[in-house]
Every structure is written in C-alpha cells, then in structure tokens.
Enzyme design. Structure first.
Site, PDB file in Angstrom:
ATOM      1  N   GLU A  79       0.728  -1.352   0.392  1.00  0.00           N
ATOM      2  CA  GLU A  79       0.391   0.215  -0.209  1.00  0.00           C
ATOM      3  C   GLU A  79       0.736   1.212   0.002  1.00  0.00           C
ATOM      4  OE1 GLU A  79      -2.753   0.025  -0.499  1.00  0.00           O
ATOM      5  OE2 GLU A  79      -3.527  -1.796   0.543  1.00  0.00           O
ATOM      6  N   CYS A 142      -7.379  -1.957   8.689  1.00  0.00           N
ATOM      7  CA  CYS A 142      -6.172  -2.683   7.791  1.00  0.00           C
ATOM      8  C   CYS A 142      -5.545  -0.967   7.292  1.00  0.00           C
ATOM      9  CB  CYS A 142      -5.844  -3.457   6.378  1.00  0.00           C
ATOM     10  SG  CYS A 142      -6.564  -4.743   6.776  1.00  0.00           S
ATOM     11  N   HIS A 164      -0.801  -6.176   1.535  1.00  0.00           N
ATOM     12  CA  HIS A 164      -2.340  -6.440   1.212  1.00  0.00           C
ATOM     13  C   HIS A 164      -1.517  -7.681   0.689  1.00  0.00           C
ATOM     14  CE1 HIS A 164      -5.737  -3.673   2.908  1.00  0.00           C
ATOM     15  NE2 HIS A 164      -5.258  -4.621   3.203  1.00  0.00           N
TER      16      HIS A 164
HETATM   17  N1  PCA Z   1      -8.387  -7.093   5.818  1.00  0.00           N
HETATM   18  C1  PCA Z   1      -8.795  -6.457   6.427  1.00  0.00           C
HETATM   19  C2  PCA Z   1      -9.055  -6.070   8.027  1.00  0.00           C
HETATM   20  C3  PCA Z   1      -8.130  -7.245   8.482  1.00  0.00           C
HETATM   21  C4  PCA Z   1      -7.430  -7.825   7.302  1.00  0.00           C
HETATM   22  O1  PCA Z   1      -6.439  -9.298   7.622  1.00  0.00           O
HETATM   23  C5  PCA Z   1      -8.224  -5.057   5.918  1.00  0.00           C
HETATM   24  O2  PCA Z   1      -7.875  -4.967   5.134  1.00  0.00           O
HETATM   25  O3  PCA Z   1      -8.737  -4.122   6.276  1.00  0.00           O
END
Ligand code: PCA
Length: 193
Positions: A79, A142, A164
């Site tokens: 990100e 996240c 991610h």
């Molecule tokens: N993904 C979520 C929260 C926890 C996770 O593993 C997100 O992308 O916000």
C-alpha cells in the site's frame, strides 16, 4: 541486527484463517539484517493500531511491516498510502461500524508509506510473485492501522508500511494464491526494504 515488527490479523468475515497470519508464521526468524518479531492483531478499529505502536516501541523496532488479507485481489499489493478515514460495510470484531469518520480528528488527510513500495513490487515481480502497487488500503481496519502507525512515527526514524495479500488457496475463494507464494513474496519484500 535490526528489528522488524511484522504483524498479521486474526480471521474475520466468517473465514477460518487469515492468510496474513498463516504466511507470517511460516517466515524464518531472521531475514537479511532483520530479526523478526511477530504480532497477531484483532480486527478492531483503534486497538489493533495501538498494539502495533506499543509493541514497536517496546522492542525498539526499526521497521514495521503490517500485513492483511484483501479478498478479491489476485496479486500481493504493498500500500502506498493510508487515509484519515474509517468506513465499514461490516462491523469490526467489537461490533463497531463507523460511517465516514476520521481516524484522527484534525489529522492530516493522508500519509504515504515510508517503505520503498515500488522497489518492493519490483523485487517481488523479479522473483515471479504477482505484485502491484496499491493506492488504497480501503477504509477498514487495515487502513486504520496503516494511517495511525504512519501518523505516530511520522517524525521518527522508524519506517512503516502495509502489504495486502490475496486469499490463500485453502480458503476456497477466487482469486487466490498458494500460501507458499505469499510467504515467498513477503520474504522478498523484506529483503527489498
Ligand atoms: N484485512 C482487513 C482487516 C483485517 C484484514 O486482514 C482490511 O483489509 O481492512
């Protein structure tokens, strides 16, 4: 040795596992000059970020790398930015479902990741791991962690960022990636920091 705090999340949204945590537990103790400390986070607005900050300060982390599941993505996506926004289409694990609220009232609109996001993507691709820069971590937990941690360490030497990962193969969802590939991607990412 430098210290790297790496975090993953508990399962959420009815899933039995979270590939972020499954990948973390398969990483070695040391990668290049980094000693890894692992932390498993609840999917809770506010508290997850506080746990990251507290642990990072306790261990004197040089780098913080938070990892989470992004169902629907087919590549590993570092990100680039965290935004000052909480918006949830499903409640977090404490039943909290914010609707267009700021994370920090009066805080900066956004913070860029302080990790070398583009080099990390290039390194993963060079190792045949599908990877892509992401310009949005969403507005769920996240992003909450990414924004809050970046805000906290803004004027320090501590580098922080978020990656991610897709569903893993054993979640029976599409698209997905083999957990070994996710582990490899994270290892290569850490080597590129
Ligand atoms: N993904 C979520 C929260 C926890 C996770 O593993 C997100 O992308 O916000």
């Amino acid at each position: 040795m430098k210290k790297l705090l790496i975090t993953g999340f508990e399962p959420f949204g009815g899933e039995a596992i979270n590939p972020s945590w499954e990948a973390l537990v398969r990483l070695p103790e040391k990668i290049n000059e980094y000693n890894l400390t692992r932390l498993r986070l609840p999917v809770t607005f506010g508290m997850a970020a506080e746990m990251v900050i507290k642990t990072a300060e306790e261990i004197g982390a040089d780098v913080i790398l938070c990892v989470g599941q992004a169902g629907g993505r087919s590549a590993i996506t570092p990100e680039l930015v965290g935004i000052n926004l909480r918006h949830a289409t499903t409640p977090d694990d404490k039943g909290y479902q914010p609707q267009d609220e700021p994370i920090i009232v009066g805080g900066a609109t956004a913070y860029f990741s302080t990790l070398p996001v583009r080099s990390i993507v290039e390194a993963m691709r060079a190792s045949d791991v599908p990877a892509q820069v992401s310009y949005s971590a969403g507005a769920y937990v996240c992003n909450d962690v990414l924004y809050t941690v970046l805000a906290h360490f803004q004027d320090s030497e501590v580098k922080a960022g978020f990656i991610h990962v897709p569903y893993s193969d054993d979640q029976n969802k599409e698209p997905s990636m083999a957990i070994e590939q996710i582990v490899k991607g994270l290892r290569v990412a850490i080597e590129a920091i």
